[in-house]
Scaffold this motif. Structure first.
Motif, mmCIF file in Angstrom:
data_model
loop_
_atom_site.group_PDB
_atom_site.id
_atom_site.type_symbol
_atom_site.label_atom_id
_atom_site.label_comp_id
_atom_site.label_asym_id
_atom_site.label_seq_id
_atom_site.Cartn_x
_atom_site.Cartn_y
_atom_site.Cartn_z
ATOM 1 N N ALA A 24 0.826 -1.201 0.000
ATOM 2 C CA ALA A 24 0.000 0.000 0.000
ATOM 3 C C ALA A 24 0.856 1.244 0.000
ATOM 4 O O ALA A 24 1.832 1.332 0.732
ATOM 5 C CB ALA A 24 -0.902 0.011 1.232
ATOM 6 N N VAL A 25 0.483 2.217 -0.834
ATOM 7 C CA VAL A 25 1.109 3.530 -0.794
ATOM 8 C C VAL A 25 0.512 4.237 0.413
ATOM 9 O O VAL A 25 -0.689 4.445 0.480
ATOM 10 C CB VAL A 25 0.817 4.335 -2.077
ATOM 11 C CG1 VAL A 25 1.337 5.759 -1.951
ATOM 12 C CG2 VAL A 25 1.419 3.646 -3.286
ATOM 13 N N GLN A 93 -10.619 1.495 1.542
ATOM 14 C CA GLN A 93 -9.763 2.107 2.550
ATOM 15 C C GLN A 93 -8.638 2.907 1.928
ATOM 16 O O GLN A 93 -8.286 2.723 0.779
ATOM 17 C CB GLN A 93 -9.174 1.047 3.471
ATOM 18 C CG GLN A 93 -8.165 0.159 2.775
ATOM 19 C CD GLN A 93 -7.799 -1.042 3.617
ATOM 20 O OE1 GLN A 93 -8.441 -1.344 4.592
ATOM 21 N NE2 GLN A 93 -6.767 -1.734 3.223
ATOM 22 N N GLN A 94 -8.116 3.800 2.747
ATOM 23 C CA GLN A 94 -6.903 4.536 2.427
ATOM 24 C C GLN A 94 -5.872 4.130 3.467
ATOM 25 O O GLN A 94 -6.134 3.245 4.276
ATOM 26 C CB GLN A 94 -7.177 6.043 2.459
ATOM 27 C CG GLN A 94 -8.132 6.482 1.373
ATOM 28 C CD GLN A 94 -8.477 7.956 1.472
ATOM 29 O OE1 GLN A 94 -8.067 8.677 2.383
ATOM 30 N NE2 GLN A 94 -9.248 8.425 0.512
ATOM 31 N N LEU A 134 -10.158 4.575 7.027
ATOM 32 C CA LEU A 134 -11.219 4.909 6.084
ATOM 33 C C LEU A 134 -10.883 6.168 5.302
ATOM 34 O O LEU A 134 -11.130 6.236 4.102
ATOM 35 C CB LEU A 134 -12.546 5.062 6.815
ATOM 36 C CG LEU A 134 -13.059 3.768 7.442
ATOM 37 C CD1 LEU A 134 -14.347 4.031 8.218
ATOM 38 C CD2 LEU A 134 -13.277 2.704 6.379
ATOM 39 N N VAL A 135 -10.311 7.178 5.963
ATOM 40 C CA VAL A 135 -9.915 8.409 5.288
ATOM 41 C C VAL A 135 -8.551 8.835 5.841
ATOM 42 O O VAL A 135 -8.424 9.089 7.035
ATOM 43 C CB VAL A 135 -10.943 9.538 5.506
ATOM 44 C CG1 VAL A 135 -10.482 10.821 4.834
ATOM 45 C CG2 VAL A 135 -12.311 9.129 4.989
ATOM 46 N N GLY A 136 -7.542 8.905 4.980
ATOM 47 C CA GLY A 136 -6.208 9.310 5.392
ATOM 48 C C GLY A 136 -5.981 10.799 5.191
ATOM 49 O O GLY A 136 -6.741 11.459 4.478
ATOM 50 N N TYR A 142 -3.495 4.273 -1.266
ATOM 51 C CA TYR A 142 -4.339 3.169 -1.728
ATOM 52 C C TYR A 142 -3.628 1.840 -1.532
ATOM 53 O O TYR A 142 -2.418 1.783 -1.349
ATOM 54 C CB TYR A 142 -4.693 3.345 -3.209
ATOM 55 C CG TYR A 142 -3.487 3.476 -4.124
ATOM 56 C CD1 TYR A 142 -2.940 2.358 -4.747
ATOM 57 C CD2 TYR A 142 -2.898 4.710 -4.360
ATOM 58 C CE1 TYR A 142 -1.825 2.478 -5.577
ATOM 59 C CE2 TYR A 142 -1.799 4.840 -5.187
ATOM 60 C CZ TYR A 142 -1.271 3.717 -5.791
ATOM 61 O OH TYR A 142 -0.172 3.830 -6.610
ATOM 62 N N THR A 143 -4.399 0.760 -1.606
ATOM 63 C CA THR A 143 -3.852 -0.581 -1.538
ATOM 64 C C THR A 143 -3.353 -0.960 -2.922
ATOM 65 O O THR A 143 -4.111 -0.898 -3.892
ATOM 66 C CB THR A 143 -4.921 -1.588 -1.065
ATOM 67 O OG1 THR A 143 -5.382 -1.176 0.229
ATOM 68 C CG2 THR A 143 -4.368 -2.997 -0.992
#
Length: 153
Positions: A24-25, A93-94, A134-136, A142-143
């Motif tokens: 994930a980034v 998700q983030q 849920l929110v970064g 992203y994955t």
């Protein structure tokens, strides 16, 4: 450990299965996030040194869900890890990270044709955990892959 970190007792369940591997980034460099920070290239290091980095759910240290390593290039920081107890949520998700700032400075930032704004440039950062959220703070996280199913950039 970080000066202001609190400690919690956790039970960690590990697995050697290929299932649950994730990339994930979790940070993009030279972008202003919703906290007004700009993470600089090559500024990120694990708070645990060569041992890797913990993966916890939504920054909650009592919910340890995996471990991995940080890999970075000039554009982004990537978490490559293994889930211990949960399945991936995919594109729902983030990603985010818990960190300690070792060096930063205030300055003005302008990207592309946007208005110049005051930000905090993160120049030296010690990462203690990477979290699916849920929110970064950076909306472009992203994955990249789950279970070895690579996603295109």
């Amino acid at each position: 450990m970080a000066k202001n970190m609190q400690h919690k007792t956790v039970n960690i369940i590990t697995t050697d299965e290929v299932e649950g591997k994730v990339q994930a980034v979790f940070s993009n460099f030279n972008e202003v996030d919703s906290d007004g920070d700009v993470v600089m290239p090559n500024s990120i290091k694990s708070g645990y040194g060569e041992r890797g980095v913990a993966m916890v759910w939504a920054h909650d240290w009592k919910d340890v869900i995996g471990r991995g390593e940080i890999v970075q290039d000039d554009k982004r920081a990537v978490f490559k890890g293994q889930f211990n107890t949960v399945k991936a949520m995919g594109d729902l998700q983030q990603w985010s990270f818990g960190y300690e700032v070792l060096e930063s400075e205030k300055g003005m930032f302008k990207k592309d044709n946007s208005e110049e704004i005051e930000v905090r440039f993160l120049k030296d950062v010690k990462v203690w955990e990477v979290s699916p959220v849920l929110v970064g703070a950076n909306q472009n996280t992203y994955t990249m892959s789950v279970k070895g199913d690579e996603q295109e950039d």
